[in-house]
Design a protein around this motif. Structure first.
Motif, PDB file in Angstrom:
ATOM      1  N   TYR A  61      -1.278   7.534 -11.505  1.00  0.00           N
ATOM      2  CA  TYR A  61      -1.549   7.007 -10.173  1.00  0.00           C
ATOM      3  C   TYR A  61      -2.858   6.240 -10.158  1.00  0.00           C
ATOM      4  CZ  TYR A  61      -1.924   6.774  -5.109  1.00  0.00           C
ATOM      5  OH  TYR A  61      -2.047   6.329  -3.822  1.00  0.00           O
ATOM      6  N   THR A  62      -3.848   6.715 -10.884  1.00  0.00           N
ATOM      7  CA  THR A  62      -5.133   6.024 -10.967  1.00  0.00           C
ATOM      8  C   THR A  62      -4.968   4.659 -11.599  1.00  0.00           C
ATOM      9  OG1 THR A  62      -6.324   8.107 -11.131  1.00  0.00           O
ATOM     10  CG2 THR A  62      -7.465   6.157 -11.903  1.00  0.00           C
ATOM     11  N   VAL A  63      -4.179   4.577 -12.649  1.00  0.00           N
ATOM     12  CA  VAL A  63      -3.965   3.305 -13.337  1.00  0.00           C
ATOM     13  C   VAL A  63      -3.266   2.312 -12.413  1.00  0.00           C
ATOM     14  CG1 VAL A  63      -2.770   2.210 -15.271  1.00  0.00           C
ATOM     15  CG2 VAL A  63      -3.915   4.396 -15.598  1.00  0.00           C
ATOM     16  N   VAL A  64      -2.229   2.760 -11.725  1.00  0.00           N
ATOM     17  CA  VAL A  64      -1.487   1.874 -10.825  1.00  0.00           C
ATOM     18  C   VAL A  64      -2.371   1.419  -9.674  1.00  0.00           C
ATOM     19  CG1 VAL A  64       0.464   1.732  -9.232  1.00  0.00           C
ATOM     20  CG2 VAL A  64       0.748   2.845 -11.436  1.00  0.00           C
ATOM     21  N   VAL A  99       0.838  -1.205   0.000  1.00  0.00           N
ATOM     22  CA  VAL A  99       0.000   0.000   0.000  1.00  0.00           C
ATOM     23  C   VAL A  99       0.871   1.254   0.000  1.00  0.00           C
ATOM     24  CG1 VAL A  99      -1.572   1.350   1.438  1.00  0.00           C
ATOM     25  CG2 VAL A  99      -2.045  -1.055   0.993  1.00  0.00           C
ATOM     26  N   PHE A 100       1.934   1.243   0.778  1.00  0.00           N
ATOM     27  CA  PHE A 100       2.784   2.434   0.829  1.00  0.00           C
ATOM     28  C   PHE A 100       3.713   2.553  -0.374  1.00  0.00           C
ATOM     29  CE2 PHE A 100       1.528   2.441   5.338  1.00  0.00           C
ATOM     30  CZ  PHE A 100       1.032   3.742   5.376  1.00  0.00           C
ATOM     31  N   TRP A 101       3.857   1.488  -1.161  1.00  0.00           N
ATOM     32  CA  TRP A 101       4.601   1.571  -2.420  1.00  0.00           C
ATOM     33  C   TRP A 101       3.747   2.136  -3.554  1.00  0.00           C
ATOM     34  CZ3 TRP A 101       7.177  -3.920  -2.508  1.00  0.00           C
ATOM     35  CH2 TRP A 101       8.388  -3.869  -1.812  1.00  0.00           C
ATOM     36  N   LEU A 102       2.440   2.224  -3.364  1.00  0.00           N
ATOM     37  CA  LEU A 102       1.560   2.682  -4.448  1.00  0.00           C
ATOM     38  C   LEU A 102       1.975   4.022  -5.057  1.00  0.00           C
ATOM     39  CD1 LEU A 102      -2.023   1.588  -3.424  1.00  0.00           C
ATOM     40  CD2 LEU A 102      -0.857   1.089  -5.555  1.00  0.00           C
ATOM     41  N   PRO A 103       2.285   5.048  -4.278  1.00  0.00           N
ATOM     42  CA  PRO A 103       2.631   6.331  -4.904  1.00  0.00           C
ATOM     43  C   PRO A 103       4.081   6.426  -5.390  1.00  0.00           C
ATOM     44  CG  PRO A 103       2.502   6.595  -2.534  1.00  0.00           C
ATOM     45  CD  PRO A 103       2.097   5.185  -2.839  1.00  0.00           C
ATOM     46  N   LEU A 104       4.820   5.314  -5.411  1.00  0.00           N
ATOM     47  CA  LEU A 104       6.224   5.340  -5.828  1.00  0.00           C
ATOM     48  C   LEU A 104       6.363   5.852  -7.259  1.00  0.00           C
ATOM     49  CD1 LEU A 104       9.167   4.586  -5.139  1.00  0.00           C
ATOM     50  CD2 LEU A 104       8.685   2.335  -6.100  1.00  0.00           C
ATOM     51  N   ARG A 105       7.243   6.837  -7.413  1.00  0.00           N
ATOM     52  CA  ARG A 105       7.514   7.425  -8.731  1.00  0.00           C
ATOM     53  C   ARG A 105       9.018   7.555  -8.923  1.00  0.00           C
ATOM     54  NH1 ARG A 105       3.200  10.216 -11.178  1.00  0.00           N
ATOM     55  NH2 ARG A 105       1.336  10.202  -9.898  1.00  0.00           N
ATOM     56  N   LEU A 118      -6.182   9.764   3.905  1.00  0.00           N
ATOM     57  CA  LEU A 118      -6.458   8.598   3.078  1.00  0.00           C
ATOM     58  C   LEU A 118      -5.132   8.014   2.635  1.00  0.00           C
ATOM     59  CD1 LEU A 118      -9.358   9.726   0.736  1.00  0.00           C
ATOM     60  CD2 LEU A 118      -9.417   7.861   2.358  1.00  0.00           C
ATOM     61  N   VAL A 119      -4.984   6.709   2.733  1.00  0.00           N
ATOM     62  CA  VAL A 119      -3.748   6.074   2.287  1.00  0.00           C
ATOM     63  C   VAL A 119      -3.869   5.690   0.824  1.00  0.00           C
ATOM     64  CG1 VAL A 119      -2.132   4.182   2.695  1.00  0.00           C
ATOM     65  CG2 VAL A 119      -3.299   5.252   4.619  1.00  0.00           C
ATOM     66  N   ILE A 120      -4.957   5.043   0.452  1.00  0.00           N
ATOM     67  CA  ILE A 120      -5.187   4.699  -0.952  1.00  0.00           C
ATOM     68  C   ILE A 120      -6.225   5.661  -1.498  1.00  0.00           C
ATOM     69  CG2 ILE A 120      -6.083   2.996  -2.559  1.00  0.00           C
ATOM     70  CD1 ILE A 120      -5.038   0.816  -0.812  1.00  0.00           C
ATOM     71  N   THR A 121      -5.824   6.413  -2.487  1.00  0.00           N
ATOM     72  CA  THR A 121      -6.737   7.342  -3.153  1.00  0.00           C
ATOM     73  C   THR A 121      -6.699   7.070  -4.643  1.00  0.00           C
ATOM     74  OG1 THR A 121      -5.032   9.015  -3.442  1.00  0.00           O
ATOM     75  CG2 THR A 121      -6.351   9.147  -1.439  1.00  0.00           C
ATOM     76  N   ILE A 122      -7.770   7.399  -5.286  1.00  0.00           N
ATOM     77  CA  ILE A 122      -7.800   7.340  -6.742  1.00  0.00           C
ATOM     78  C   ILE A 122      -7.579   8.771  -7.207  1.00  0.00           C
ATOM     79  CG2 ILE A 122      -9.139   6.756  -8.775  1.00  0.00           C
ATOM     80  CD1 ILE A 122      -8.506   4.326  -7.110  1.00  0.00           C
ATOM     81  N   GLY A 123      -6.388   9.023  -7.708  1.00  0.00           N
ATOM     82  CA  GLY A 123      -6.018  10.373  -8.133  1.00  0.00           C
ATOM     83  C   GLY A 123      -6.232  10.556  -9.617  1.00  0.00           C
ATOM     84  N   THR A 124      -5.332  11.275 -10.208  1.00  0.00           N
ATOM     85  CA  THR A 124      -5.408  11.524 -11.637  1.00  0.00           C
ATOM     86  C   THR A 124      -4.147  11.002 -12.301  1.00  0.00           C
ATOM     87  OG1 THR A 124      -4.381  13.686 -11.351  1.00  0.00           O
ATOM     88  CG2 THR A 124      -6.794  13.608 -11.324  1.00  0.00           C
ATOM     89  N   GLY A 125      -4.248  10.760 -13.585  1.00  0.00           N
ATOM     90  CA  GLY A 125      -3.081  10.332 -14.351  1.00  0.00           C
ATOM     91  C   GLY A 125      -2.666   8.905 -14.063  1.00  0.00           C
ATOM     92  N   PRO A 136       4.968   6.934 -12.536  1.00  0.00           N
ATOM     93  CA  PRO A 136       4.581   5.912 -11.550  1.00  0.00           C
ATOM     94  C   PRO A 136       5.259   4.571 -11.840  1.00  0.00           C
ATOM     95  CG  PRO A 136       2.641   6.982 -12.488  1.00  0.00           C
ATOM     96  CD  PRO A 136       3.814   7.446 -13.279  1.00  0.00           C
ATOM     97  N   VAL A 137       5.741   3.945 -10.799  1.00  0.00           N
ATOM     98  CA  VAL A 137       6.387   2.636 -10.911  1.00  0.00           C
ATOM     99  C   VAL A 137       5.474   1.621 -10.216  1.00  0.00           C
ATOM    100  CG1 VAL A 137       8.443   1.290 -10.379  1.00  0.00           C
ATOM    101  CG2 VAL A 137       8.644   3.735 -10.860  1.00  0.00           C
ATOM    102  N   PRO A 138       4.938   0.660 -10.956  1.00  0.00           N
ATOM    103  CA  PRO A 138       3.943  -0.260 -10.387  1.00  0.00           C
ATOM    104  C   PRO A 138       4.541  -1.433  -9.616  1.00  0.00           C
ATOM    105  CG  PRO A 138       4.184  -0.681 -12.716  1.00  0.00           C
ATOM    106  CD  PRO A 138       5.068   0.501 -12.408  1.00  0.00           C
ATOM    107  N   VAL A 139       5.485  -1.162  -8.725  1.00  0.00           N
ATOM    108  CA  VAL A 139       6.090  -2.221  -7.908  1.00  0.00           C
ATOM    109  C   VAL A 139       5.032  -2.871  -7.027  1.00  0.00           C
ATOM    110  CG1 VAL A 139       7.799  -2.683  -6.111  1.00  0.00           C
ATOM    111  CG2 VAL A 139       8.324  -1.080  -7.935  1.00  0.00           C
ATOM    112  N   SER A 140       4.105  -2.095  -6.517  1.00  0.00           N
ATOM    113  CA  SER A 140       3.086  -2.639  -5.622  1.00  0.00           C
ATOM    114  C   SER A 140       2.157  -3.605  -6.344  1.00  0.00           C
ATOM    115  CB  SER A 140       2.279  -1.511  -4.985  1.00  0.00           C
ATOM    116  OG  SER A 140       1.676  -0.728  -5.987  1.00  0.00           O
TER     117      SER A 140
END
Length: 141
Positions: free
Chosen positions: A97-100, A25-31, A88-95, A36-40
């Motif tokens: 991040y939403t895809v990841v 979950v904390f790897w989700l916003p990794l860039r 919020l830890v998991i959010t649906i943002g834009t760009g 965005p890097v989809p390691v999570s």
């Protein structure tokens, strides 16, 4: 297998699955460089498959095998809820991040469901050839 040993394996499954889910979950916003890097996503898929299989292998219990998938789901759903502080830890943002995030949620749940289904005995079965009729076919004894 004794109940105490089974409970120990279940506790180990809870701890490992919970730790891995929090890390994912904390790897989700990794860039890297703004990308965005989809390691999570990879960790969720591989982790859910391997943890369920490992729990089944070491414990021999289908119930213990389902524990990592359930723990992953509980952690992820809890991370989607708003904290009392408003965070919020998991959010649906834009760009990107939403895809990841969407891929993480969708593929993580699918991997967990597939793994648990396989562990419960619902995996692919070999196709058997049709059996030839036995007897003379006359209907008599």
């Amino acid at each position: 297998m004794s109940r105490l040993l089974l409970a120990g394996w279940a506790l180990a499954a809870v701890l490992v699955a919970g730790w891995l889910a929090v890390v994912e979950v904390f790897w989700l916003p990794l860039r890297v460089g703004g990308v965005p890097v989809p390691v999570s996503v990879l960790a969720a898929v591989v982790g859910n498959v391997l943890l369920v299989r490992a729990a089944l292998r070491v414990s021999g219990s289908r119930l213990v095998a389902a524990v990592p998938a359930l723990v992953w789901l509980v952690v992820v759903v809890a991370a989607m809820g708003r904290r009392p502080e408003g965070d919020l830890v998991i959010t649906i943002g834009t760009g990107g991040y939403t895809v990841v995030t969407t891929a993480f949620l969708l593929l993580g749940v699918l991997a967990a469901a597939f793994s648990v289904g396989t562990a419960m005995g619902g995996g692919p079965r070999p196709v058997s050839s049709p059996r030839a009729p036995t007897g003379s076919g006359s209907g008599g004894a």
